[in-house]
Design a protein around this motif. Structure first.
Motif, PDB file in Angstrom:
ATOM      1  N   LEU A 115       0.796  -1.229   0.000  1.00 37.85           N
ATOM      2  CA  LEU A 115       0.000   0.000   0.000  1.00 37.85           C
ATOM      3  C   LEU A 115       0.822   1.270   0.000  1.00 37.85           C
ATOM      4  N   VAL A 116       1.865   1.298   0.808  1.00 39.00           N
ATOM      5  CA  VAL A 116       2.591   2.555   1.031  1.00 39.00           C
ATOM      6  C   VAL A 116       4.100   2.352   0.872  1.00 39.00           C
ATOM      7  N   GLN A 117       4.805   3.463   0.721  1.00 37.06           N
ATOM      8  CA  GLN A 117       6.247   3.423   0.513  1.00 37.06           C
ATOM      9  C   GLN A 117       7.015   3.117   1.788  1.00 37.06           C
ATOM     10  N   GLU A 118       6.404   3.339   2.930  1.00 39.09           N
ATOM     11  CA  GLU A 118       7.094   3.112   4.194  1.00 39.09           C
ATOM     12  C   GLU A 118       7.361   1.637   4.455  1.00 39.09           C
ATOM     13  N   ASP A 119       8.518   1.362   5.048  1.00 42.65           N
ATOM     14  CA  ASP A 119       8.758   0.099   5.715  1.00 42.65           C
ATOM     15  C   ASP A 119       8.306   0.258   7.168  1.00 42.65           C
ATOM     16  N   PRO A 214      30.388   7.920  -9.089  1.00 44.27           N
ATOM     17  CA  PRO A 214      28.998   8.406  -9.065  1.00 44.27           C
ATOM     18  C   PRO A 214      28.355   8.125  -7.714  1.00 44.27           C
ATOM     19  N   SER A 215      27.624   9.111  -7.189  1.00 41.73           N
ATOM     20  CA  SER A 215      27.111   9.011  -5.820  1.00 41.73           C
ATOM     21  C   SER A 215      25.634   9.348  -5.760  1.00 41.73           C
ATOM     22  N   TRP A 216      24.981   8.694  -4.805  1.00 38.64           N
ATOM     23  CA  TRP A 216      23.584   8.972  -4.503  1.00 38.64           C
ATOM     24  C   TRP A 216      23.459   9.232  -3.005  1.00 38.64           C
ATOM     25  N   LEU A 217      22.585  10.136  -2.657  1.00 42.79           N
ATOM     26  CA  LEU A 217      22.305  10.410  -1.248  1.00 42.79           C
ATOM     27  C   LEU A 217      21.016   9.691  -0.871  1.00 42.79           C
ATOM     28  N   ARG A 218      21.085   8.947   0.208  1.00 47.74           N
ATOM     29  CA  ARG A 218      19.934   8.197   0.699  1.00 47.74           C
ATOM     30  C   ARG A 218      19.494   8.814   2.022  1.00 47.74           C
ATOM     31  N   VAL A 219      18.248   9.275   2.068  1.00 47.46           N
ATOM     32  CA  VAL A 219      17.701   9.920   3.260  1.00 47.46           C
ATOM     33  C   VAL A 219      16.522   9.093   3.772  1.00 47.46           C
ATOM     34  N   GLU A 220      16.481   8.871   5.087  1.00 42.99           N
ATOM     35  CA  GLU A 220      15.372   8.158   5.697  1.00 42.99           C
ATOM     36  C   GLU A 220      14.597   9.085   6.630  1.00 42.99           C
ATOM     37  N   ARG A 221      13.298   9.154   6.438  1.00 43.13           N
ATOM     38  CA  ARG A 221      12.410   9.819   7.403  1.00 43.13           C
ATOM     39  C   ARG A 221      11.846   8.719   8.291  1.00 43.13           C
ATOM     40  N   GLN A 222      12.217   8.735   9.552  1.00 42.88           N
ATOM     41  CA  GLN A 222      11.889   7.663  10.478  1.00 42.88           C
ATOM     42  C   GLN A 222      10.825   8.132  11.471  1.00 42.88           C
ATOM     43  N   GLY A 223       9.682   7.456  11.455  1.00 42.82           N
ATOM     44  CA  GLY A 223       8.599   7.796  12.366  1.00 42.82           C
ATOM     45  C   GLY A 223       8.514   6.806  13.516  1.00 42.82           C
ATOM     46  N   MET A 224       8.052   7.287  14.669  1.00 41.97           N
ATOM     47  CA  MET A 224       7.827   6.433  15.834  1.00 41.97           C
ATOM     48  C   MET A 224       6.426   6.706  16.365  1.00 41.97           C
ATOM     49  N   LYS A 225       5.622   5.664  16.409  1.00 45.96           N
ATOM     50  CA  LYS A 225       4.205   5.809  16.762  1.00 45.96           C
ATOM     51  C   LYS A 225       3.798   4.677  17.689  1.00 45.96           C
ATOM     52  N   ARG A 226       3.150   5.005  18.798  1.00 44.47           N
ATOM     53  CA  ARG A 226       2.674   3.964  19.712  1.00 44.47           C
ATOM     54  C   ARG A 226       1.241   3.579  19.346  1.00 44.47           C
ATOM     55  N   LEU A 227       1.000   2.276  19.241  1.00 45.88           N
ATOM     56  CA  LEU A 227      -0.337   1.781  18.934  1.00 45.88           C
ATOM     57  C   LEU A 227      -1.177   1.766  20.209  1.00 45.88           C
ATOM     58  N   SER A 236       8.538   3.523  11.510  1.00 47.84           N
ATOM     59  CA  SER A 236       8.289   3.577  10.067  1.00 47.84           C
ATOM     60  C   SER A 236       9.463   4.258   9.370  1.00 47.84           C
ATOM     61  N   ILE A 237       9.764   3.820   8.154  1.00 48.51           N
ATOM     62  CA  ILE A 237      10.917   4.334   7.409  1.00 48.51           C
ATOM     63  C   ILE A 237      10.489   4.668   5.987  1.00 48.51           C
ATOM     64  N   HIS A 238      10.556   5.942   5.641  1.00 43.95           N
ATOM     65  CA  HIS A 238      10.304   6.384   4.269  1.00 43.95           C
ATOM     66  C   HIS A 238      11.649   6.753   3.656  1.00 43.95           C
ATOM     67  N   THR A 239      11.999   6.114   2.545  1.00 38.83           N
ATOM     68  CA  THR A 239      13.326   6.266   1.959  1.00 38.83           C
ATOM     69  C   THR A 239      13.291   7.138   0.707  1.00 38.83           C
ATOM     70  N   TYR A 240      14.194   8.125   0.690  1.00 41.67           N
ATOM     71  CA  TYR A 240      14.396   8.989  -0.473  1.00 41.67           C
ATOM     72  C   TYR A 240      15.800   8.737  -1.021  1.00 41.67           C
TER      73      TYR A 240
END
Length: 258
Positions: A115-119, A214-227, A236-240
């Protein structure tokens, strides 16, 4: 090697004072937990391939984490009702790329991965520490799900030289402090000579990098959520991924030392 890149970075972890200083935690505003960007279709196609061809390398779920995984699926479905491009019924989600995804509650993490890009990584308190009890991890950045599954936070970070006992205590307090309804996010970044999103790497393997190549930059937006029901903490990890030359052409300030 599969190259899937975004055209821009919505966050610059090294340049923004809110993220540059560790631990760089920020509240997640309502409706901002999950991110949909211009690489959605390509990343999702790659996720589906990885889940189909390498399911044992991207998915783990313990028996104790089954209720948390199902609750996580419900939380994501609630979030998707407010995101542009998604439409939902009780049984099917229509995604921004036109796919219809059946909601399979007997396979909650694979459904999420479609469904979504996040791991997503499920962390549950056992004794005094949080343990990784489940994950759908299609885009690992130099770590291997086999070596982390059912490990504590300290064991997960064993190869990280800077992960001192003091930092371990602080990270555990951070996980303990995540409150229901008050999710947080942070970000990090690394340079790679390979843009491939799926980069599992065992602890004994070292990631090489040559700045002259040749180089690529990898950025992770990391979320923390309590159920709210199971009290599990979801990471959660969204990768750019952006080519370094693309950043230069956009006039983006480069990370120091990169």
């Amino acid at each position: 090697m599969v190259e899937i890149c975004q055209q821009y970075l919505p966050i610059l972890p090294w340049a923004d004072p809110k993220t540059a200083r560790l631990p760089g935690l920020n509240p997640i505003e309502s409706g901002q937990w999950l991110q949909i960007d211009d690489a959605y279709s390509a990343q999702m196609a790659h996720r589906l391939f990885l889940m189909r061809e390498h399911g044992n390398l991207v998915h783990r779920l313990s028996e104790t984490a089954q209720p948390a995984a199902k609750e996580l699926l419900d939380e994501v479905l609630k979030e998707l009702t407010g995101l542009e491009g998604f439409s939902l019924t009780d049984e099917v989600v229509t995604c921004p790329d036109g796919r219809d995804v059946e909601i399979d509650r007997n396979s909650p993490l694979f459904t999420l991965g479609s469904l979504v890009q996040e791991d997503f990584v499920i962390m549950q308190k056992q004794g005094d520490e949080h343990v990784m009890t489940g994950a759908i991890l299609c885009f690992p950045a130099s770590w291997h799900i086999d070596q982390k599954f059912m490990k504590t936070l300290v064991k997960i970070h064993d190869p990280v030289g800077e992960y001192t006992p003091d930092i371990a205590r602080r990270v555990q307090r951070l996980f303990d402090g995540i409150r229901v309804g008050r999710p947080m996010w942070r970000a990090n970044y690394l340079s790679y000579n390979d843009p491939e999103l799926f980069q599992p790497r065992r602890e004994e393997e070292r990631r090489s990098y040559d700045a002259s190549q040749p180089s690529w930059l990898r950025v992770e937006r990391q979320g923390m959520k309590r159920l709210p029901e199971t009290q599990a903490v979801v990471f959660s990890i969204h990768t750019y991924v952006l080519q370094k030359q693309r950043l230069i052409s956009l006039g983006v300030k480069q990370p120091i030392g990169e």
